[in-house]
Scaffold this motif. Sequence first.
Motif, PDB file in Angstrom:
ATOM      1  N   ASP A 172       0.825  -1.212   0.000  1.00  0.00           N
ATOM      2  CA  ASP A 172       0.000   0.000   0.000  1.00  0.00           C
ATOM      3  C   ASP A 172       0.864   1.269   0.000  1.00  0.00           C
ATOM      4  O   ASP A 172       0.532   2.278  -0.647  1.00  0.00           O
ATOM      5  N   SER A 173       1.974   1.197   0.690  1.00  0.00           N
ATOM      6  CA  SER A 173       2.846   2.375   0.766  1.00  0.00           C
ATOM      7  C   SER A 173       3.413   2.734  -0.605  1.00  0.00           C
ATOM      8  O   SER A 173       3.490   3.913  -0.984  1.00  0.00           O
ATOM      9  N   GLU A 174       3.773   1.697  -1.364  1.00  0.00           N
ATOM     10  CA  GLU A 174       4.311   1.947  -2.705  1.00  0.00           C
ATOM     11  C   GLU A 174       3.222   2.483  -3.629  1.00  0.00           C
ATOM     12  O   GLU A 174       3.472   3.336  -4.488  1.00  0.00           O
ATOM     13  N   TRP A 175       2.046   2.001  -3.472  1.00  0.00           N
ATOM     14  CA  TRP A 175       0.916   2.502  -4.272  1.00  0.00           C
ATOM     15  C   TRP A 175       0.642   3.965  -3.948  1.00  0.00           C
ATOM     16  O   TRP A 175       0.414   4.791  -4.831  1.00  0.00           O
ATOM     17  N   GLU A 176       0.728   4.294  -2.665  1.00  0.00           N
ATOM     18  CA  GLU A 176       0.508   5.692  -2.258  1.00  0.00           C
ATOM     19  C   GLU A 176       1.628   6.574  -2.809  1.00  0.00           C
ATOM     20  O   GLU A 176       1.382   7.708  -3.265  1.00  0.00           O
ATOM     21  N   ASP A 177       2.858   6.043  -2.757  1.00  0.00           N
ATOM     22  CA  ASP A 177       3.975   6.819  -3.299  1.00  0.00           C
ATOM     23  C   ASP A 177       3.780   7.072  -4.782  1.00  0.00           C
ATOM     24  O   ASP A 177       4.090   8.168  -5.290  1.00  0.00           O
ATOM     25  N   LEU A 178       3.278   6.074  -5.481  1.00  0.00           N
ATOM     26  CA  LEU A 178       3.065   6.235  -6.921  1.00  0.00           C
ATOM     27  C   LEU A 178       2.014   7.300  -7.202  1.00  0.00           C
ATOM     28  O   LEU A 178       2.175   8.150  -8.090  1.00  0.00           O
ATOM     29  N   LEU A 179       0.949   7.294  -6.421  1.00  0.00           N
ATOM     30  CA  LEU A 179      -0.099   8.314  -6.600  1.00  0.00           C
ATOM     31  C   LEU A 179       0.435   9.717  -6.295  1.00  0.00           C
ATOM     32  O   LEU A 179       0.139  10.693  -6.987  1.00  0.00           O
ATOM     33  N   VAL A 180       1.267   9.814  -5.233  1.00  0.00           N
ATOM     34  CA  VAL A 180       1.854  11.120  -4.869  1.00  0.00           C
ATOM     35  C   VAL A 180       2.758  11.617  -5.985  1.00  0.00           C
ATOM     36  O   VAL A 180       2.752  12.801  -6.370  1.00  0.00           O
TER      37      VAL A 180
END
Length: 838
Positions: free
Chosen positions: A141-149
């Motif tokens: 989830d953290s990597e997905w959030e980083d990608l969105l950011v």
Amino acid sequence: MKGKHKKQRAPNPKVNSGSLPGKPSPVVFVIAVVSLTGIMGQNLYNQPQLKIGTTAPETIRAPYSSLIEDTKKTEAQRKDVSKRFVPVLMVDENINKQIKQKLRTLLAQGNEIRAAAGSFPFFDTFVLSVSSQRYLRSCADSEWEDLLVALEHTNQQKSGVLTQNLRSIFIKTKQQNQNANKQRVGDTENVSVPSRLDVPASSSSKSQPSLLSVSSTPEVKPNDSFQNAEFAQAMAELEAYRLKTSTQNLVSLLGKVAQARQGYTQAIIKLSQLLSENPQTAYETTSFLNLSDQDWAKTQMGVQLSAERILAQGIPQGLPPSVLQNAVNLHMHNLVPQPAESFAKKLLLEVLEPNLKQDEEQTKLQAAMAAAEVKPVIVAVEQGEVIIRKGDRITSWHLDVLENYHLLRREINWLGLMYLAGTVSFSIGIFTFVERSIKYRWRQSDRLLVLLLTLSTPLVVTMGTPYTTWSGVGLLLGSFYGATAGVTVVGLLVALLCMSLEISKISLLAGAAGGILGSCMAHRLRSREELALLSVAIALTEGGVYLLIQIFLGAAFGPSFYVVLKEAGIFALSGLAWSIVALGLSPYLEKLFDLVTPIRLAELANPNRSLLKKLATVAPGTFQHTLFVATLAEAAAKELGCNIELVRAGTLYHDIGKMHDPQAFIENQMGGPNKHDTEIKDPWHSADIIKKHVSAGLVMAKKHSLPSSIQAFIPEHQGTMQIAYFYHQAQQMAKEDPSLTVDEADFRYDGPIPQSRETGIVMLADSCEAALRSLKDASCEQALVMVNNILRARWQDNQLVDSGLTREEMSKIAEIFVEVWQQFHHKRIAYPKLKAGN
């Protein structure tokens, strides 16, 4: 002329010499002992004087050169070949079905988990590569959030169009993650999720700032995600797609990614549940979730096809795991996609197990063929060579050599034969003792028939088969002579065969069980159909007893169960076959040995038989008289425990001789003139006509082949009774004419008097029938007095001295006759007379 009627009384005729009872004949006894001993003692003939284990009385040399087979060594080599023979294996279809069902279940579980994850790839692979889609769906989830950011930051630098949409997706993703976390915690509260599963980390599990929720212009912070090559590739492909397409399409793509991530999370939860239930399952990694739908379909088909091929080839017991793994690797190589090979191998190895079992019949057959191919061990013996020296211990090889040169001296084991003959004599003595307790008038022909049936059992055994005549012997003996005689013979045979012949004890007990059942039941049956059903019961008994004994001894368990079951079936079929043979022989034996069975008596009592139909037509009055006499006699026979069927059949034929001159007997005159008063007018001639119905009846009975026991009723129902009416008439004539001489013997029947209780009862019933029929308004007491007077007259005339009836039984018979008379002449209700005109 009337004075010439004085004549000598004829001697009592013998109905049938073969039917007369007699004591056991010494000749029959000797024949029985010799024949039984001869058949059962076959092992005692020509026994060698020299036996294994004894010492040679002299030195014996070979008279000439010869080649002799060493049977012991030959047999040993053949046994060794049989033992070393590799068993023949066959595929166990039941195990195959279990393996295929287990494989279908595992594949169904995989389909269910993949259905929760959704289709893969979930987007056009020309826009977003398969590897990127795999990464985006399963990354933390953290990597997905980083990608969105990162996407939002890039968008703000170039244009602010995506900011609001990205923020919306981010918030939605956060909510989905929170819901997934709650569900995961609820589903796995008591289950530890294996660490080997690539479960996306929740946003709460990592301290990551919610940039999009804090500020519309987030600050980009250093993050390890940008060092990930998969992250960078996915970011680059999304950036490229953003430049090529509209904002709405990019937002739609990101929404599909979020949806795929949610499905993947659900699939991981289901997979963790499966692993908690079965930790050893092939679904221990998420590799099968990363396969495309097309590859997954090929994988399923490849696994099933490989299983079919491997099972068709067979997996033996004790196969090394490495060999099975190599076989699986070989089959999987071209049948499943390369990324799925590892998973497919684990899946297939999980369900495969040995599916080959030993084929007992083929193994025995092949072993026997291999043993048969072993050549005999031949030993050359030269002329003059010492076969055995004096004092040496004799072995089986010495006996073979001596037998080859015909130097083996043989002798009859007289001591063994004498011992067997004594045992047979003792057994025959037991049967003779039992014979005397049976209410049956044994004849010599009966004893010979019992001997013949008894001999059939050991005779078949000596032919080399255990499926002998037990069922047939039991059926015939029980049918002819009753249960006691049949069971006695079967029991004595079992004891004698155990001591004299080499026969399986299990086979002996199984056959004897069928014979005993037939002996006990046959005499109670009254039709051929019932005997046929009894034959089936005997067959099932023999097969069932054999199977039960084998189960009790433990021989029916394991691979030999099929052989035992087959042997039990053969025993059942043999019992049925011998029963059928017995049923077929029964009518011929009845005819040949002059026997009557309940079934034959029932057939003889059928009113449709030609002789009885003729009696009803030619002499109807006599036929009605016969029916009433039969009713009286049957009732008395039933009360006294006599043979009811014999009494019924015998009574129906006792007066058939009256057909020679029906009008000479008053019951056929139907109220017309009496020819004795109008035509004959000679008491001597009339007495001859009356007496002739006995001799004529015997002639008719023999012509129609009636059994001697039925023929006995014809003379014995009259005995030597006086023909009183014509005797008194002759006396009156003698008073008027002194030249006439009256001899009472001329007016008596020739006899013999009744020789059995059955014929005695019929005599009494015949004597009382006319008197009872003539009574109209008499009371029971009057009828009883009259019947007692008639029976007393027969008793005092010594007509019943050989019948076996007692004085006490005479009183019972009188009461029974009166009871039957009451049933036929009961009073009726007086109906009121109708007035004229009504």
